[in-house]
Design a protein around this motif. Structure first.
Motif, PDB file in Angstrom:
ATOM      1  N   LYS A 127      20.853  36.721  24.314  1.00 29.24           N
ATOM      2  CA  LYS A 127      20.853  37.663  23.177  1.00 29.24           C
ATOM      3  C   LYS A 127      22.166  38.446  23.122  1.00 29.24           C
ATOM      4  O   LYS A 127      22.735  38.648  22.043  1.00 29.24           O
ATOM      5  N   LYS A 130      25.015  36.296  21.821  1.00 31.08           N
ATOM      6  CA  LYS A 130      24.914  36.094  20.375  1.00 31.08           C
ATOM      7  C   LYS A 130      25.381  37.370  19.649  1.00 31.08           C
ATOM      8  O   LYS A 130      26.164  37.313  18.695  1.00 31.08           O
ATOM      9  N   ALA A 131      24.928  38.519  20.146  1.00 27.62           N
ATOM     10  CA  ALA A 131      25.278  39.794  19.503  1.00 27.62           C
ATOM     11  C   ALA A 131      26.787  40.034  19.571  1.00 27.62           C
ATOM     12  O   ALA A 131      27.407  40.451  18.585  1.00 27.62           O
ATOM     13  N   ARG A 133      29.227  37.776  19.972  1.00 25.39           N
ATOM     14  CA  ARG A 133      29.928  36.786  19.159  1.00 25.39           C
ATOM     15  C   ARG A 133      29.860  37.174  17.676  1.00 25.39           C
ATOM     16  O   ARG A 133      30.875  37.205  16.978  1.00 25.39           O
ATOM     17  N   GLU A 134      28.653  37.517  17.212  1.00 19.74           N
ATOM     18  CA  GLU A 134      28.492  37.831  15.793  1.00 19.74           C
ATOM     19  C   GLU A 134      29.255  39.089  15.422  1.00 19.74           C
ATOM     20  O   GLU A 134      29.852  39.164  14.343  1.00 19.74           O
ATOM     21  N   SER A 135      29.257  40.053  16.323  1.00 20.05           N
ATOM     22  CA  SER A 135      29.916  41.284  15.958  1.00 20.05           C
ATOM     23  C   SER A 135      31.438  41.138  15.989  1.00 20.05           C
ATOM     24  O   SER A 135      32.154  41.740  15.177  1.00 20.05           O
ATOM     25  N   LEU A 137      32.963  38.281  15.216  1.00 18.15           N
ATOM     26  CA  LEU A 137      33.278  37.509  14.005  1.00 18.15           C
ATOM     27  C   LEU A 137      33.203  38.405  12.760  1.00 18.15           C
ATOM     28  O   LEU A 137      33.962  38.230  11.809  1.00 18.15           O
ATOM     29  N   ALA A 138      32.308  39.381  12.809  1.00 18.01           N
ATOM     30  CA  ALA A 138      32.152  40.266  11.646  1.00 18.01           C
ATOM     31  C   ALA A 138      33.413  41.103  11.404  1.00 18.01           C
ATOM     32  O   ALA A 138      33.722  41.441  10.258  1.00 18.01           O
ATOM     33  N   SER A 140      36.438  40.071  12.226  1.00 21.21           N
ATOM     34  CA  SER A 140      37.594  39.174  12.130  1.00 21.21           C
ATOM     35  C   SER A 140      38.467  39.409  10.877  1.00 21.21           C
ATOM     36  O   SER A 140      39.695  39.453  10.993  1.00 21.21           O
ATOM     37  N   GLN A 180      36.188  31.963   9.342  1.00 15.52           N
ATOM     38  CA  GLN A 180      35.851  33.346   9.693  1.00 15.52           C
ATOM     39  C   GLN A 180      36.549  33.778  10.992  1.00 15.52           C
ATOM     40  O   GLN A 180      36.994  34.918  11.123  1.00 15.52           O
TER      41      GLN A 180
END
Ligand SMILES: N[C@@H](CCC(=O)N[C@@H](CS)C(=O)NCC(=O)O)C(=O)O
Length: 211
Positions: A127, A130-131, A133-135, A137-138, A140, A180
């Protein structure tokens, strides 16, 4: 032009694999300040460390009679003690913004890195990966606008983010090569190519990207 080394009588107790200690080593290297860096294994800390720092943790900086801990406090001290090149903006509004970004990084990302590295629960680690990585990329797209973190100049915020980005392979986080991720990849390449960054790396850290 190469970085001119400024002599100092400082000692840094540093964990050669940890991102908090890495921040401080980057600041020292960016400023061309030489310090005695003592590589400490956090499982076998010297007695001296507990006497210097009530939290007995790393990094800890000793400058004559002054013992400092908490990486952000150490970084700001170094920035004031060795003003060139400055790592915080000049104006109060921009300085406050830099500090807020550091605070957010500390609240949002640093705990995720620590969870991935130290949690024993596989589910929690997945978890956290994932958190993070997503944050990453957000944010970027902001690097398509500015060369550094919300700034035209390299700042103390970049000193906190670079150690995390450098550890992504070790944290088993793949940003991918999609549209992205691209500005973030360009940004991290820019950070990793800096003379100060290269100088800041310990042997263990150099190996982190080789895997
Ligand atoms: N908030 C601290 C965090 C430092 C930290 O977590 N250090 C770890 C690095 S391994 C440590 O010393 N752990 C060993 C311990 O706390 O006993 C900072 O920014 O300096």
């Amino acid at each position: 032009m190469g970085v001119v080394t400024k002599r100092s009588s400082m000692t840094l107790f540093s964990d050669g694999r940890d991102h908090y200690s890495h921040r401080v080593r980057i600041v020292l290297a960016e400023k061309g300040v030489s310090a005695d860096v003592i590589d400490v294994d956090p499982k076998h800390k010297p007695q001296e460390l507990a006497e210097l720092n009530p939290y007995n943790n790393l990094p800890t900086l000793v400058d004559r009679d002054l013992a400092l801990y908490e990486s952000k406090v150490i970084m700001e001290y170094l920035d004031e003690r060795f003003p060139h090149p400055p790592l915080l903006p000049v104006y109060p509004v921009a300085r406050a913004q830099s500090r807020l970004w550091m605070y957010r990084l500390e609240r949002d990302w640093a705990p995720l890195v620590d969870t991935i590295l130290y949690s024993k629960s596989k589910e929690t680690v997945t978890k956290a990966r994932k958190a993070l990585r997503e944050s990453l990329l957000a944010i970027s797209p902001i690097f398509a606008e500015m060369p550094f973190f919300m700034s035209e100049e390299f700042t103390i915020v970049d000193c906190c983010l670079a150690p995390i980005l450098w550890r992504l392979p070790m944290l088993e986080i793949e940003l991918g090569k999609g549209r992205q991720a691209e500005p973030l990849l360009v940004y991290q390449k820019r950070l990793f190519a800096r003379e100060g960054f290269i100088k800041s790396l310990t042997e263990i850290e150099r190996d982190m990207q080789a895997r």
